[in-house]
Design an enzyme around this catalytic site. Structure first.
Site, mmCIF file in Angstrom:
data_model
loop_
_atom_site.group_PDB
_atom_site.id
_atom_site.type_symbol
_atom_site.label_atom_id
_atom_site.label_comp_id
_atom_site.label_asym_id
_atom_site.label_seq_id
_atom_site.Cartn_x
_atom_site.Cartn_y
_atom_site.Cartn_z
ATOM 1 C CB SER A 1 -0.889 0.011 1.247
ATOM 2 O OG SER A 1 -1.494 1.275 1.434
ATOM 3 C CE1 TYR B 1 -3.521 -2.540 5.537
ATOM 4 C CE2 TYR B 1 -2.771 -0.363 4.864
ATOM 5 C CZ TYR B 1 -3.325 -1.594 4.553
ATOM 6 O OH TYR B 1 -3.684 -1.875 3.256
#
Length: 248
Positions: free
Chosen positions: A138, A153
């Site tokens: 990401s 994350y």
């Protein structure tokens, strides 16, 4: 160069979103695909659509990861493509308040499971003499995203890029390539609340240079490219597909 005829692929997180799109794209390119996720009913439907094999598994159960590879090898043959698309956020707390259990769960699913899956496919790829592992990261692993707390994350996704580079160098002598695709924002089940909020949608539009809304289909081309011979000289890289978000 983009054909994958007869190659066996494993796609995790395949029951929705990007994982489903990747599984469909690999199958369309000729690969025989094992789709892996928790939701067996969704997997069966997807597997039937692409003539693949459904394997229901919670990748947070790290002891089960090796079983996935064994089952794929027995049913389809030795895997030579792996796409680690499974991942999630388990807390929306700011960094100073993230619970330890949520941090641990995030790291296990987003980083440890892909590492263990790579370890388990390695003997098969070494025996075949080639292989391609594509990790889905990401842009959160590269830049901070204001207003969306996601410390664990982001750490897990940045870790994937580090793991990618190290595995690529260690396994290059076996012609096993390891790369990462880092998507920006695109509409999915997880991100739909952002797009349904006018304020959030405007924030995304304002910060994405390309004048379009991203979708899973905008990401899969990079994955298919990395999976096959068109990217035969590409390894250890993190390919960002974000509409220009990180180029600002």
């Amino acid at each position: 160069m983009f054909g994958l005829d007869g190659r066996v692929a494993i796609v995790t997180g395949a029951s929705s979103g990007l994982g489903t799109a990747v599984a469909q794209a690999l199958a369309s390119a000729g690969a025989r695909v094992a789709v892996v996720a928790r939701r067996r009913d969704r997997l069966i439907e997807i597997a039937e659509r692409i003539d693949g094999v459904p394997i229901a598994c919670d990748l947070s159960d790290l002891d089960r990861v090796g079983d996935i590879v064994s089952e794929v090898a027995e049913t389809l043959g030795p895997p030579e493509i792996v796409v680690n698309a499974a991942g999630s956020m388990f807390t929306e707390e700011r960094a100073e308040s993230e619970p330890v259990d949520a941090i641990r769960h995030t790291m296990e699913l987003n980083l440890m499971a892909p590492f263990l899956l790579a370890q388990n496919v390695f003997p098969h790829m070494r025996a075949i003499g080639r292989g391609s592992i594509v990790n889905i990261s990401s842009i959160s692993g590269r830049v901070g995203i204001p207003g969306i707390p996601q410390a664990s994350y982001a750490a897990s996704k940045a870790g994937l890029s580090g793991l990618t580079a190290e595995l690529a160098v260690q396994w290059a002598r076996h012609s096993i390539r390891v790369n990462t695709v880092a998507p920006g924002f695109f509409r999915s089940e997880i991100t739909s609340p952002l797009y349904e909020s006018e304020r959030a949608a405007e924030y995304l539009r304002r910060n994405t240079p390309l004048p379009m809304q991203g979708s899973a289909d905008d990401i899969v081309g990079a994955v298919v490219w990395l999976a096959g011979d068109a990217a035969a000289y590409v390894t250890g890289q993190t390919i960002v597909v974000d509409g220009g978000w990180t180029a600002r």
